[in-house]
Design a protein around this motif. Sequence first.
Motif, short mmCIF file in Angstrom:
data_model
loop_
_atom_site.label_atom_id
_atom_site.label_comp_id
_atom_site.label_asym_id
_atom_site.label_seq_id
_atom_site.Cartn_x
_atom_site.Cartn_y
_atom_site.Cartn_z
N ARG A 1 0.83 -1.21 0.00
CA ARG A 1 0.00 0.00 0.00
C ARG A 1 0.86 1.26 0.00
N TYR A 2 1.90 1.25 0.84
CA TYR A 2 2.77 2.42 0.92
C TYR A 2 3.49 2.66 -0.41
N MET A 3 3.97 1.61 -1.02
CA MET A 3 4.66 1.75 -2.29
C MET A 3 3.73 2.31 -3.36
N GLN A 4 2.49 1.87 -3.36
CA GLN A 4 1.54 2.37 -4.35
C GLN A 4 1.20 3.84 -4.08
N ASP A 5 0.95 4.18 -2.82
CA ASP A 5 0.52 5.54 -2.49
C ASP A 5 1.61 6.57 -2.71
N HIS A 6 2.88 6.17 -2.53
CA HIS A 6 3.97 7.16 -2.55
C HIS A 6 5.02 6.87 -3.61
N ASP A 7 4.69 6.02 -4.57
CA ASP A 7 5.57 5.73 -5.70
C ASP A 7 6.96 5.31 -5.23
N VAL A 8 6.99 4.37 -4.30
CA VAL A 8 8.24 3.86 -3.74
C VAL A 8 8.60 2.54 -4.42
N ARG A 9 9.86 2.39 -4.77
CA ARG A 9 10.32 1.19 -5.46
C ARG A 9 10.76 0.11 -4.47
N PRO A 10 10.75 -1.16 -4.87
CA PRO A 10 11.25 -2.23 -4.00
C PRO A 10 12.69 -1.99 -3.56
N GLU A 11 13.47 -1.33 -4.42
CA GLU A 11 14.87 -1.06 -4.07
C GLU A 11 14.99 -0.22 -2.80
N THR A 12 14.02 0.66 -2.57
CA THR A 12 14.07 1.50 -1.38
C THR A 12 13.93 0.67 -0.12
N LEU A 13 13.00 -0.29 -0.14
CA LEU A 13 12.87 -1.19 1.01
C LEU A 13 14.17 -1.95 1.26
N ALA A 14 14.77 -2.43 0.18
CA ALA A 14 16.02 -3.18 0.32
C ALA A 14 17.11 -2.32 0.93
N ASP A 15 17.11 -1.03 0.63
CA ASP A 15 18.16 -0.15 1.14
C ASP A 15 18.10 0.03 2.65
N ILE A 16 16.92 -0.15 3.26
CA ILE A 16 16.84 -0.15 4.72
C ILE A 16 17.68 -1.30 5.28
#
Length: 378
Positions: A143-158
């Motif tokens: 949901r967050y990725m869809q709402d804020h145009d976040v890529r899977p790569e951003t999650l991986a960077d955490i």
Amino acid sequence: MKQPMITGVGITDFGRFPELTEESMAQSAILDALSDAGLAISDIQAFYCGNVFGAMLPGQRVLRELHAAGGAVYNVDNACSGGATALNLALQALKAGQYDTVLVFGMDHLSSLGGGPLPLGQRDWNNKRGMIMPALYAMRARRYMQDHDVRPETLADISVKNRKHGLLNPIAKFAKLATREEILASRPVAEPLTLLQCCPAVVDGAAALVLSTRPSRGTAKPVRVLASVVQSGIFETAPVDMTEAEITARAARLAYEQAGVGPGDLSLLEVHDAFTISELLYYEALGLCARGDAARLLESGATALGGRVPVNPSGGLLAKGHPPGATGVAQIVEVCEQLQGRAGARQVNGARIGLTQVTGGGIWGVDHAACSIHILSL
């Protein structure tokens, strides 16, 4: 009202130690905390134990072999927030003058439970249908990725960031470097979360704190607790935004008010990064950035060591693992050592004020069952 201070800390390695027991690990952490405070166990008037998956009377089981003098033992189970909740209760007793010196400890030994995700109560109908923690956080991530145009790569960077931090922490036995590509390519758990975006579930560890209103006998400078807040989740009777960490935002507002500080005053944070998406959501709930700006905050480098406000310099749950009863206490140990300049290679330069945040979940119908936030300073 008397001002309690944290005068000693102790922590064990966090890893998989099937040859040990949670009692022996807690005893090690307690003895280290007592040594750090310059005290003997006979100086302690009351004990507060956070534990989730142990047997009955966990605190007494730990203390019997340390020859404690029979003072009060308070056992606290508030899910993953149990150790931090134990600290909150200890602070209340010290401020009221009930005791002048107490010890808080937390432990869990998940090796004895086998593998897989943490067991949840099967009377909750969502749990019965498979809404376990990885599934819930995967939904939040989508949901967050869809709402804020976040890529899977951003999650991986955490995960990349926290693993780098964890390599600098000698207790984090699971810490290994991984690239963004390796994290994304690791075994799928619940889309979009992969294995290396979830904290290790089978982990053993313990941590302990000595608190007192008396002058410290230890060598390290005592640490003040500016705020200690525990909140419970609100039962949801209507649709809610699952990307808004309501309980954390509510607890944070109370903690900032209690401490007389704001997000801009923080030098570092230890937050409950059980999954990569968790840390992004908590950036916003804790006021480090506006809603929808968490990815930009991460990408700026502000939350990495050397950045403006490092988050999880210990490596967090992603690198250390998560023995639930110990996690909240371990976060406090990390912030104390950072404020005292004792964090070694992961030291945050000029650390003045630190915040810890830990949640406890597992009940259908609420954001989280519990959230504890502490703000510390010298």
